[in-house]
Enzyme design. Structure first.
Site, PDB file in Angstrom:
ATOM      1  N   ILE A  99       0.838  -1.196   0.000  1.00  0.00           N
ATOM      2  CA  ILE A  99       0.000   0.000   0.000  1.00  0.00           C
ATOM      3  C   ILE A  99       0.878   1.253   0.000  1.00  0.00           C
ATOM      4  O   ILE A  99       0.615   2.216  -0.739  1.00  0.00           O
ATOM      5  CB  ILE A  99      -0.979   0.014   1.198  1.00  0.00           C
ATOM      6  CG1 ILE A  99      -1.781  -1.284   1.235  1.00  0.00           C
ATOM      7  CG2 ILE A  99      -1.929   1.211   1.097  1.00  0.00           C
ATOM      8  CD1 ILE A  99      -2.672  -1.442   2.454  1.00  0.00           C
TER       9      ILE A  99
ATOM     10  N   ALA B 251       4.767  -1.768   8.764  1.00  0.00           N
ATOM     11  CA  ALA B 251       4.232  -2.765   9.697  1.00  0.00           C
ATOM     12  C   ALA B 251       4.594  -4.151   9.201  1.00  0.00           C
ATOM     13  O   ALA B 251       4.907  -4.341   8.029  1.00  0.00           O
ATOM     14  CB  ALA B 251       2.706  -2.657   9.785  1.00  0.00           C
TER      15      ALA B 251
ATOM     16  N   THR C 254      -6.111  -0.904  10.603  1.00  0.00           N
ATOM     17  CA  THR C 254      -6.865  -1.946   9.890  1.00  0.00           C
ATOM     18  C   THR C 254      -8.228  -2.178  10.535  1.00  0.00           C
ATOM     19  O   THR C 254      -8.417  -1.886  11.722  1.00  0.00           O
ATOM     20  CB  THR C 254      -6.048  -3.263   9.920  1.00  0.00           C
ATOM     21  OG1 THR C 254      -6.866  -4.323   9.458  1.00  0.00           O
ATOM     22  CG2 THR C 254      -5.561  -3.611  11.326  1.00  0.00           C
ATOM     23  N   ASP C 255      -9.145  -2.751   9.762  1.00  0.00           N
ATOM     24  CA  ASP C 255     -10.443  -3.130  10.343  1.00  0.00           C
ATOM     25  C   ASP C 255     -10.312  -4.327  11.284  1.00  0.00           C
ATOM     26  O   ASP C 255     -11.212  -4.599  12.075  1.00  0.00           O
ATOM     27  CB  ASP C 255     -11.475  -3.427   9.238  1.00  0.00           C
ATOM     28  CG  ASP C 255     -11.089  -4.560   8.297  1.00  0.00           C
ATOM     29  OD1 ASP C 255      -9.992  -5.142   8.454  1.00  0.00           O
ATOM     30  OD2 ASP C 255     -11.900  -4.873   7.392  1.00  0.00           O
ATOM     31  N   GLU C 256      -9.171  -5.054  11.204  1.00  0.00           N
ATOM     32  CA  GLU C 256      -9.045  -6.277  12.015  1.00  0.00           C
ATOM     33  C   GLU C 256      -9.011  -6.000  13.507  1.00  0.00           C
ATOM     34  O   GLU C 256      -9.231  -6.909  14.301  1.00  0.00           O
ATOM     35  CB  GLU C 256      -7.795  -7.064  11.604  1.00  0.00           C
ATOM     36  CG  GLU C 256      -7.834  -7.496  10.165  1.00  0.00           C
ATOM     37  CD  GLU C 256      -6.960  -8.691   9.850  1.00  0.00           C
ATOM     38  OE1 GLU C 256      -6.493  -9.365  10.777  1.00  0.00           O
ATOM     39  OE2 GLU C 256      -6.765  -8.948   8.659  1.00  0.00           O
TER      40      GLU C 256
ATOM     41  N   TYR D  87      -1.256 -10.345  14.938  1.00  0.00           N
ATOM     42  CA  TYR D  87      -1.171  -9.164  14.057  1.00  0.00           C
ATOM     43  C   TYR D  87      -2.165  -8.083  14.500  1.00  0.00           C
ATOM     44  O   TYR D  87      -1.787  -6.926  14.727  1.00  0.00           O
ATOM     45  CB  TYR D  87      -1.438  -9.570  12.599  1.00  0.00           C
ATOM     46  CG  TYR D  87      -1.792  -8.390  11.713  1.00  0.00           C
ATOM     47  CD1 TYR D  87      -0.832  -7.437  11.383  1.00  0.00           C
ATOM     48  CD2 TYR D  87      -3.092  -8.204  11.226  1.00  0.00           C
ATOM     49  CE1 TYR D  87      -1.151  -6.332  10.590  1.00  0.00           C
ATOM     50  CE2 TYR D  87      -3.418  -7.115  10.438  1.00  0.00           C
ATOM     51  CZ  TYR D  87      -2.451  -6.181  10.121  1.00  0.00           C
ATOM     52  OH  TYR D  87      -2.776  -5.093   9.342  1.00  0.00           O
TER      53      TYR D  87
ATOM     54  N   ALA E 196      -3.781  -7.715  17.245  1.00  0.00           N
ATOM     55  CA  ALA E 196      -3.521  -7.212  18.604  1.00  0.00           C
ATOM     56  C   ALA E 196      -2.382  -6.193  18.579  1.00  0.00           C
ATOM     57  O   ALA E 196      -2.428  -5.166  19.282  1.00  0.00           O
ATOM     58  CB  ALA E 196      -3.189  -8.365  19.541  1.00  0.00           C
TER      59      ALA E 196
ATOM     60  N   LYS F 103      -1.574  -4.284  16.031  1.00  0.00           N
ATOM     61  CA  LYS F 103      -2.080  -3.049  15.406  1.00  0.00           C
ATOM     62  C   LYS F 103      -2.975  -2.293  16.403  1.00  0.00           C
ATOM     63  O   LYS F 103      -2.939  -1.062  16.483  1.00  0.00           O
ATOM     64  CB  LYS F 103      -2.877  -3.370  14.133  1.00  0.00           C
ATOM     65  CG  LYS F 103      -2.059  -3.880  12.974  1.00  0.00           C
ATOM     66  CD  LYS F 103      -1.073  -2.864  12.397  1.00  0.00           C
ATOM     67  CE  LYS F 103      -1.739  -1.724  11.668  1.00  0.00           C
ATOM     68  NZ  LYS F 103      -0.734  -0.858  10.983  1.00  0.00           N
TER      69      LYS F 103
ATOM     70  N   GLY G 127      -7.811 -19.491  14.841  1.00  0.00           N
ATOM     71  CA  GLY G 127      -8.456 -18.244  15.274  1.00  0.00           C
ATOM     72  C   GLY G 127      -9.001 -17.409  14.136  1.00  0.00           C
ATOM     73  O   GLY G 127      -9.224 -16.203  14.285  1.00  0.00           O
TER      74      GLY G 127
END
Ligand code: NAD
Ligand code: DAU
Length: 351
Positions: free
Chosen positions: A12, A82, A133-135, A159, A161, A163, A293
């Site tokens: 990105i 990241a 991120t939306d995660e 990942y 967590a 972020k 998960g």
């Protein structure tokens, strides 16, 4: 005037730098550690362009970042750097904590020192834009409404967590020190220069190589897909018009199950590069063991960005995916550059 972009040799960030310089002559200082995911070939068209300064550095290196800030005096920093791949975070979370949490902390501290000594007008204009991120919002059930900016944080992978932790630091540096921050939460991106460990480029390249197309679990997990250039335009909009201290969701209004995405890719390849035996690439699909998960569904409500800042995506999924497949069919040199030794090791370990 100049802006700092971190992680600008990645997917990105690389698209962002290319888009930025296609529209503006403002200098970009691009700071990237060049991990396995960073690739200078993405920026090859900028060779000799003095509007782009590339610096190989780690965002966790406080002294180096502080010195770069003093030297170039940016008006903004946009943080893309990241560790970004969920599967890798499951195999080895340490790097995710180091870059995503410690690295962001160092950027914040370096920027706070630089910003606090700026003259008043520049202080007021400075922005720290954090690309999240939306995660971080966790997983949705099939009929739950899409994530809004007020959704609670429920990160499920190492990942997400990491972020989420970085988002909290960014928020705290605003509330405590007044650092002028902005945060964006985007859904799944796709498009040119996407590293082929992620679903869409992985499937394109494995299909062409005649290999199995691995679908985790039942393939009914849902993601909201956005063409990368639309993410870049959203970030530019938030940078210029976003309200300091606020967060903005970015998404494509485009929920698809993984199986639907892979079927569409197979159909596009059947049209654009038919298999020699005349059969469909869909025959290469294989259901494999699920990701531990695995989040079931993400969906982004991007209406705040539309309502307050007038942004909407330009590409549909059909037009964006068509361009993406065409890009991968025509950019073999870039693909050969990224599918080298360490990439093969990852595939052998994961699949
Ligand atoms: P990417 O993995 O393709 O690129 C990351 C870049 O950061 C690479 O160039 C890498 O070399 C660089 N980097 C890694 N560690 C670094 C460090 N310590 N110091 C300096 N540079 C370092 O990632 P991407 O997909 O382009 O994602 C960019 C950002 O956008 C990430 O913060 C990610 O969390 C976020 N994001 C990604 C998506 C997506 O779908 N890809 C969606 C929403 C948000
Ligand atoms: O939602 C935004 C996030 O999107 C970003 O924050 C991450 O950086 C980015 O990597 C992406 O995360 P995902 O885990 O959703 O992306 P990935 O391409 O790895 O996987 C997309 C979906 O496809 C996911 O449900 C897992 C599934 N998948 C993935 C791979 C690599 C498979 O079924 N098979 C695969 O081989």
């Amino acid at each position: 005037m100049c802006v700092f972009v971190t992680g600008g040799a990645g997917f990105i960030g690389g698209n962002f730098v290319l888009d930025w310089l296609a529209q503006s002559d403002e200098l970009v200082v691009n700071i990237d550690k060049l991990t396995y995911a960073g690739n200078l070939q993405t920026l090859a068209s900028l060779q000799g362009d003095d509007r782009h300064v590339f610096v190989q550095a780690d965002i966790a290196d406080f002294e180096r970042i502080a010195e770069l800030l003093r030297t170039h005096q940016p008006r903004a920093l946009i943080n893309f750097a990241a560790e970004s791949h969920v599967d890798r975070s499951i195999h080895g979370p340490g790097e995710f904590i180091q870059t995503n949490v410690v690295g962001t902390f160092n950027l914040l501290e370096a920027c706070r020192g630089y910003w606090s000594e700026l003259p008043a007008a520049q202080r007021a204009g400075f922005r720290f834009l954090h690309v999240s991120t939306d995660e971080v919002y966790g997983s949705l059930t099939a009929d739950a409404p899409a994530f809004t900016e007020g959704h609670r944080y429920e990160p499920n992978s190492p990942y997400s967590a990491s972020k989420a932790a970085s988002d909290h630091l960014v928020r705290a540096w605003h509330h405590t020190y007044g650092l002028p921050v902005l945060t964006t939460h985007c859904s799944n991106n796709y498009g040119p220069y996407h590293f082929p460990e992620k679903l869409i480029p992985l499937v394109i390249l494995r299909a062409l190589a005649g290999e199995a197309l691995p679908i985790y679990g039942d393939g009914q997990q849902v993601r909201d897909w956005l063409y990368v250039k639309d993410h870049c335009s959203a970030i530019r909009r938030v940078l210029e018009q976003g309200q300091v201290g606020e967060t903005y969701n970015v998404g494509g209004w485009n929920e698809k199950s993984n199986l639907e995405v892979v079927h569409t890719l197979c159909d596009l390849l059947d049209e654009q590069r038919p298999r020699a035996d005349g059969r469909s690439y869909r025959e290469q699909i294989r259901f494999v063991q699920d990701r531990p998960g695995h989040d079931r569904r993400y969906a982004i409500d991007a209406s705040r960005l539309e309502r307050e800042l007038g942004w909407r995506p330009q590409e549909t999924f059909a037009s964006g995916l068509q361009q993406t497949v065409t890009w991968y069919l025509h950019n073999t040199a870039w693909i050969e550059g990224v599918t080298s030794g360490s990439y093969r090791q990852w595939l052998a370990q994961q699949y």
